[in-house]
Design a protein around this motif. Structure first.
Motif, PDB file in Angstrom:
ATOM      1  N   GLY A  47      11.790  17.608  -7.762  1.00  0.00           N
ATOM      2  CA  GLY A  47      10.728  18.584  -8.016  1.00  0.00           C
ATOM      3  C   GLY A  47       9.378  18.156  -7.501  1.00  0.00           C
ATOM      4  O   GLY A  47       8.400  18.905  -7.614  1.00  0.00           O
ATOM      5  N   GLY A  48       9.306  16.943  -6.951  1.00  0.00           N
ATOM      6  CA  GLY A  48       8.048  16.461  -6.386  1.00  0.00           C
ATOM      7  C   GLY A  48       7.292  15.511  -7.283  1.00  0.00           C
ATOM      8  O   GLY A  48       6.234  15.006  -6.899  1.00  0.00           O
ATOM      9  N   GLU A  49       7.795  15.253  -8.482  1.00  0.00           N
ATOM     10  CA  GLU A  49       7.080  14.380  -9.412  1.00  0.00           C
ATOM     11  C   GLU A  49       7.174  12.912  -9.003  1.00  0.00           C
ATOM     12  O   GLU A  49       8.215  12.458  -8.515  1.00  0.00           O
ATOM     13  CB  GLU A  49       7.634  14.530 -10.824  1.00  0.00           C
ATOM     14  CG  GLU A  49       7.316  15.851 -11.489  1.00  0.00           C
ATOM     15  CD  GLU A  49       7.819  15.881 -12.915  1.00  0.00           C
ATOM     16  OE1 GLU A  49       6.982  16.006 -13.834  1.00  0.00           O
ATOM     17  OE2 GLU A  49       9.030  15.768 -13.124  1.00  0.00           O
ATOM     18  N   LEU A  50       6.106  12.170  -9.225  1.00  0.00           N
ATOM     19  CA  LEU A  50       6.086  10.726  -8.999  1.00  0.00           C
ATOM     20  C   LEU A  50       6.338  10.020 -10.320  1.00  0.00           C
ATOM     21  O   LEU A  50       5.684  10.307 -11.324  1.00  0.00           O
ATOM     22  CB  LEU A  50       4.733  10.288  -8.442  1.00  0.00           C
ATOM     23  CG  LEU A  50       4.494   8.771  -8.367  1.00  0.00           C
ATOM     24  CD1 LEU A  50       5.402   8.151  -7.302  1.00  0.00           C
ATOM     25  CD2 LEU A  50       3.031   8.461  -8.083  1.00  0.00           C
ATOM     26  N   TYR A  79       0.854  -1.182   0.000  1.00  0.00           N
ATOM     27  CA  TYR A  79       0.000   0.000   0.000  1.00  0.00           C
ATOM     28  C   TYR A  79       0.894   1.237   0.000  1.00  0.00           C
ATOM     29  O   TYR A  79       1.634   1.479   0.950  1.00  0.00           O
ATOM     30  CB  TYR A  79      -0.907  -0.012   1.224  1.00  0.00           C
ATOM     31  CG  TYR A  79      -1.745   1.238   1.416  1.00  0.00           C
ATOM     32  CD1 TYR A  79      -2.245   1.944   0.322  1.00  0.00           C
ATOM     33  CD2 TYR A  79      -2.040   1.717   2.686  1.00  0.00           C
ATOM     34  CE1 TYR A  79      -3.012   3.079   0.490  1.00  0.00           C
ATOM     35  CE2 TYR A  79      -2.820   2.844   2.875  1.00  0.00           C
ATOM     36  CZ  TYR A  79      -3.293   3.524   1.774  1.00  0.00           C
ATOM     37  OH  TYR A  79      -4.053   4.660   1.945  1.00  0.00           O
ATOM     38  N   PHE A  80       0.832   2.000  -1.103  1.00  0.00           N
ATOM     39  CA  PHE A  80       1.629   3.213  -1.243  1.00  0.00           C
ATOM     40  C   PHE A  80       0.749   4.453  -1.149  1.00  0.00           C
ATOM     41  O   PHE A  80      -0.411   4.441  -1.572  1.00  0.00           O
ATOM     42  CB  PHE A  80       2.354   3.223  -2.591  1.00  0.00           C
ATOM     43  CG  PHE A  80       3.602   2.381  -2.622  1.00  0.00           C
ATOM     44  CD1 PHE A  80       4.853   2.978  -2.597  1.00  0.00           C
ATOM     45  CD2 PHE A  80       3.533   0.994  -2.687  1.00  0.00           C
ATOM     46  CE1 PHE A  80       6.014   2.210  -2.633  1.00  0.00           C
ATOM     47  CE2 PHE A  80       4.671   0.219  -2.720  1.00  0.00           C
ATOM     48  CZ  PHE A  80       5.921   0.826  -2.693  1.00  0.00           C
ATOM     49  N   GLN A  81       1.323   5.515  -0.602  1.00  0.00           N
ATOM     50  CA  GLN A  81       0.667   6.818  -0.573  1.00  0.00           C
ATOM     51  C   GLN A  81       1.631   7.859  -1.139  1.00  0.00           C
ATOM     52  O   GLN A  81       2.837   7.810  -0.881  1.00  0.00           O
ATOM     53  CB  GLN A  81       0.293   7.213   0.852  1.00  0.00           C
ATOM     54  CG  GLN A  81      -0.734   6.300   1.497  1.00  0.00           C
ATOM     55  CD  GLN A  81      -0.993   6.697   2.934  1.00  0.00           C
ATOM     56  OE1 GLN A  81      -1.532   7.755   3.209  1.00  0.00           O
ATOM     57  NE2 GLN A  81      -0.599   5.840   3.867  1.00  0.00           N
ATOM     58  N   TYR A  82       1.056   8.781  -1.892  1.00  0.00           N
ATOM     59  CA  TYR A  82       1.869   9.841  -2.497  1.00  0.00           C
ATOM     60  C   TYR A  82       1.143  11.167  -2.345  1.00  0.00           C
ATOM     61  O   TYR A  82      -0.051  11.276  -2.667  1.00  0.00           O
ATOM     62  CB  TYR A  82       2.128   9.537  -3.970  1.00  0.00           C
ATOM     63  CG  TYR A  82       2.762  10.684  -4.714  1.00  0.00           C
ATOM     64  CD1 TYR A  82       4.047  11.125  -4.395  1.00  0.00           C
ATOM     65  CD2 TYR A  82       2.076  11.339  -5.728  1.00  0.00           C
ATOM     66  CE1 TYR A  82       4.618  12.193  -5.067  1.00  0.00           C
ATOM     67  CE2 TYR A  82       2.644  12.402  -6.413  1.00  0.00           C
ATOM     68  CZ  TYR A  82       3.912  12.823  -6.075  1.00  0.00           C
ATOM     69  OH  TYR A  82       4.478  13.881  -6.731  1.00  0.00           O
ATOM     70  N   ASP A  83       1.859  12.161  -1.848  1.00  0.00           N
ATOM     71  CA  ASP A  83       1.318  13.513  -1.666  1.00  0.00           C
ATOM     72  C   ASP A  83       1.990  14.439  -2.670  1.00  0.00           C
ATOM     73  O   ASP A  83       3.152  14.816  -2.488  1.00  0.00           O
ATOM     74  CB  ASP A  83       1.584  13.976  -0.233  1.00  0.00           C
ATOM     75  CG  ASP A  83       1.198  15.436   0.000  1.00  0.00           C
ATOM     76  OD1 ASP A  83       0.515  16.013  -0.867  1.00  0.00           O
ATOM     77  OD2 ASP A  83       1.584  15.973   1.054  1.00  0.00           O
ATOM     78  N   PRO A  84       1.309  14.804  -3.763  1.00  0.00           N
ATOM     79  CA  PRO A  84       1.937  15.608  -4.815  1.00  0.00           C
ATOM     80  C   PRO A  84       2.397  16.981  -4.344  1.00  0.00           C
ATOM     81  O   PRO A  84       3.318  17.566  -4.924  1.00  0.00           O
ATOM     82  CB  PRO A  84       0.859  15.736  -5.894  1.00  0.00           C
ATOM     83  CG  PRO A  84      -0.353  15.071  -5.376  1.00  0.00           C
ATOM     84  CD  PRO A  84      -0.073  14.456  -4.053  1.00  0.00           C
ATOM     85  N   THR A  85       1.762  17.535  -3.316  1.00  0.00           N
ATOM     86  CA  THR A  85       2.116  18.876  -2.848  1.00  0.00           C
ATOM     87  C   THR A  85       3.175  18.827  -1.742  1.00  0.00           C
ATOM     88  O   THR A  85       3.813  19.844  -1.452  1.00  0.00           O
ATOM     89  CB  THR A  85       0.881  19.602  -2.300  1.00  0.00           C
ATOM     90  OG1 THR A  85       0.374  18.895  -1.158  1.00  0.00           O
ATOM     91  CG2 THR A  85      -0.210  19.673  -3.360  1.00  0.00           C
ATOM     92  N   GLY A  86       3.353  17.671  -1.121  1.00  0.00           N
ATOM     93  CA  GLY A  86       4.297  17.555  -0.027  1.00  0.00           C
ATOM     94  C   GLY A  86       3.843  18.232   1.247  1.00  0.00           C
ATOM     95  O   GLY A  86       4.633  18.461   2.165  1.00  0.00           O
TER      96      GLY A  86
END
Length: 227
Positions: free
Chosen positions: A180-183, A127-134
Motif C-alpha cells: 500500500g506504500g507504507e514505510l 543513506y535511505f530515501q523514501y517517496d510516500p507517494t511513489g
C-alpha cells in the motif's frame, strides 16, 4: 580591540531553525514522525545512541552555512539527550551513521544531489530515501551504502506479498515498503514491527479491550453455570 579566535567563535550564531515548515504534506510529516519515534523506542535502552530528525547538524566550526537537516538520523557513540541542534565538533566529531530522507517534489533534487554529496562527505554509512507517494522514486524505497567515499545501491528484496525490503547493516533492522506504500521498520530477530508512540498506545488499548472482552465472556459462562 583585538578579538581572539575563541571569542570570535563564541559570537557566531548557529540558528535552531530556518522558519520553514517541518513538512510540506501530511504523508511527509507522518512518516518523519513515525521513523523518529519508532527508532527512538527501539534504541531506548541504548544510552550511546542518539535518534532525531528535522534538526540542524552543523559540521564545520565557525561556518554556520555548513549545515544540513536530515528528516531522520541516528548517531552511534554519543550521549542520548535532548539537543537544540547538533554540532559535530562538540560531539567528538561524531556524524550520523544512518540518514533517512522523506523525498517529495520540492526536495527530490536536493535529496539526490546536494544532500547526497554532503552525507558522503560526512561519512554517513547508510543513506535511505523514501517517496510516500511513489511519484518521484521507483522503487519508492531506496538505500545507499558508503564504500570508500562513494555511495552504492543496497539490494532491494521483493517479498511474496509485494513488499519491498532493504536490510540496514547500521541499524540491524529491515526497512519495508508495503504494497500500500507504507514505510515500516521491522526487527528481523523477533519479526516484530517497530511502532510509533501512537501505534504503541493503540496496540495497548486493543490488547486491553481483548482482555476485557475475554473476562466478560468468562464471567458470563460462570454465571450460566451457577444458574
Amino acid at each position: 580591540m583585538t578579538i581572539s579566535p575563541s571569542q570570535a567563535s563564541q559570537q557566531i550564531e548557529y540558528p535552531e531553525e530556518d522558519g520553514k515548515p517541518m513538512a510540506e504534506s501530511d504523508p511527509t510529516r507522518d512518516y518523519l514522525i513515525y521513523a523518529v519515534e519508532a527508532l527512538d523506542i527501539h534504541f531506548q535502552n541504548r544510552q550511546d545512541v542518539y535518534v532525531s530528525g528535522n534538526l540542524f547538524i552543523y559540521y564545520e566550526q565557525g561556518k554556520p552555512e555548513c549545515v544540513v537537516s536530515p528528516d531522520t538520523f541516528v548517531v552511534f557513540g554519543v550521549e542520548k539527550r535532548k539537543r537544540r541542534f547538533y554540532k559535530t565538533w562538540e560531539e567528538g566529531d561524531k556524524k550520523p551513521d544512518f540518514v533517512l530522507e522523506i523525498t517529495s517534489k520540492s526536495t527530490r533534487s536536493q535529496d539526490q544531489g546536494a544532500k547526497k554529496g554532503i552525507y558522503a562527505f560526512l561519512g554517513v554509512s547508510e543513506y535511505f530515501q523514501y517517496d510516500p507517494t511513489g511519484d518521484y522514486l521507483r522503487p519508492p524505497l531506496q538505500g545507499l551504502r558508503l564504500r570508500e567515499g562513494n555511495y552504492f545501491p543496497i539490494e532491494v528484496t521483493a517479498l511474496p506479498d509485494g513488499t519491498q525490503m532493504i536490510w540496514s547493516e547500521v541499524l540491524g533492522l529491515e526497512l519495508r515498503s508495503l504494497p500500500g506504500g507504507e514505510l515500516r521498520f521491522y526487527n528481523p530477530e523477533t519479526g516484530e514491527l517497530l511502532r510509533s508512540h501512537r501505534e504503541e498506545a493503540q496496540a495497548r488499548q486493543a490488547a486491553e479491550a481483548r482482555i476485557a472482552e475475554l473476562e466478560a465472556r468468562l464471567r458470563s459462562l460462570e454465571q450460566q453455570e451457577e444458574s
